[in-house]
Design a protein around this motif. Structure first.
Motif: not given
Length: 434
Positions: A194-211
């Motif tokens: 899974l790949v997340v693209i972006g540097a904002g809070h939405s991206a951080v939320h997605a990274v944490l959920r996927l982690s």
């Protein structure tokens, strides 16, 4: 003209706050909402918790309208989008009754009998708001003034680093390989890359959920692609951020990176997507590649849709697509949302008299918008429309210090940009609602 209502486009947080201030001043108002419920856009990210607390998420005039109904303002805690709707926005919309028109999309705004070119008699004509409902029926609403609070939610930025869809991006979206939303139920992604693209809070939320999924499901791989050359501006304002829930996002992201749960690739500016047997192959402008990707979450911000304003005389900044009068003040290369002052009716004035763009849409592509700044905008605009020019000029905005910088001044370098300490890069999905 004064017998006509003010039409507000969008029954989201700022649109409903505008209606509250106008109602309190005795001005007739009609709110047009594309969704079948208030704050339909907020409901779409209802599973995401806001980083602003309840006192920062309710408008003063709205509270005054709600309190006689028995509603009590929540005093603490950080609601999810769904809780914000249920606990505040939906009760507020019910106060207005049939003055909120649902399931209706605004397709255009014009002056009666005057297209964009015509000067003669223009200012003396009412606005005509063109609409279409879910059955395809078209309508026209006459208005003395129009407040566009339609937001930016419907127009996410593409993954392509140059602002246009990367090669193959549209096909990957059609094949459900790319999403522009924060995922909710990620269980179907177990065991995938899974790949997340972006540097904002939405991206951080997605990274944490996927982690979280990666921790509990062996074989799940999470890669975070950043256009910047460093993670410095992404991982937190720390003690300098008076919004602790926002600071915590960066802290948690740092931990999953250090634990090896998430792989970060910096300096990756997407140019191409190739759908191959082994999955998507993502190619950067410098030739870097990431392959074997099952799903991409492109969370790179939003931009305003101004197509409905083709017959309005508007002035937008050339780079931000923000209202020109506030562009210098909100420029994310210079300001964080905590350093931005109030923007009122004077700043939001357009060449088209009595037409205003407010809320996240007024900020265009600038990712530094907070709900509090929008509430102050609509308070000032309502005062202006009521003829209370002193009230319109008054500044009633109080923002917390953020310790957060939205700038891209050091886009290629290894340091932070406009703030002294490393900070989180702001991005509209979160800031638009914070």
């Amino acid at each position: 003209m004064n017998e006509l209502p003010v039409v507000v486009i969008g029954a989201g947080p700022q649109g409903l706050a505008a209606a509250a201030h106008l109602t309190e001043r005795g001005i007739a108002v009609t709110v047009v909402e594309r969704g079948d419920e208030p704050a339909a856009a907020v409901s779409e990210w209802g599973h995401v918790r806001l980083f602003s607390s309840w006192p920062e998420l309710t408008d003063t005039a709205a509270r005054r309208l709600l309190e006689p109904t028995g509603w009590t303002a929540p005093h603490s805690g950080y609601p999810t989008g769904a809780e914000w709707v249920a606990g505040y926005l939906d009760p507020l919309a019910r106060v207005f009754g049939d003055r909120v028109v649902y399931s209706t999309t605004v397709t255009g705004v014009a002056r009666k009998g005057r297209d964009l070119m015509v000067d003669s008699g223009r200012k003396g004509q009412p606005f005509i708001v063109h609409t279409r409902d879910t059955q395809g029926a078209e309508g026209r609403i006459s208005a003395r003034a129009v407040i566009d609070a339609s937001g930016t939610w419907t127009l996410p930025n593409p993954a392509g680093a140059d602002g246009l869809p990367a090669l193959g991006e549209r096909a990957a979206v059609a094949a459900s390989r790319i999403s522009y939303r924060i995922p909710e139920d990620v269980s179907a992604c177990a065991g995938q890359h899974l790949v997340v693209i972006g540097a904002g809070h939405s991206a951080v939320h997605a990274v944490l959920r996927l982690s979280e999924l990666a921790r509990r499901t062996p074989g799940t791989r999470v890669t975070w692609l950043l256009r910047r050359g460093t993670t410095g501006n992404v991982l937190g304002g720390g003690a300098g951020d008076e919004l602790p829930e926002r600071a915590a996002l960066g802290t948690r992201a740092r931990k999953v990176i250090e634990a090896g749960v998430v792989e970060v690739v910096t300096g990756f500016r997407v140019a191409e997507f190739h759908d191959e047997a082994a999955g998507l192959r993502i190619v950067a402008e410098n030739g870097k590649e990431v392959d074997g990707v099952s799903r991409v979450f492109a969370l790179t911000g939003f931009r305003p849709d101004v197509s409905i304003l083709s017959e309005m005389r508007i002035d937008l900044d050339a780079s931000l697509e923000a209202v020109a009068g506030i562009a210098e003040e909100i420029n994310p290369n210079v300001h964080s949302c905590g350093s931005i002052g109030a923007t009122g009716a004077r700043d939001l004035t357009q060449p088209e008299p009595d037409f205003f763009i407010v809320g996240a849409k007024s900020y265009g592509r600038a990712p530094t918008f907070l709900a509090l700044t929008g509430f102050e905008q609509v308070r000032s605009v309502a005062a202006h429309l009521a003829g209370d020019h002193a009230g319109a000029e008054r500044n009633e905005l109080v923002l917390p210090d953020t310790g957060v910088c939205g700038g891209s001044g050091d886009f290629d370098g290894a340091g932070s940009s406009c703030c002294a300490a490393p900070v989180i890069q702001l991005e509209p999905t979160r800031v638009a609602v914070g």
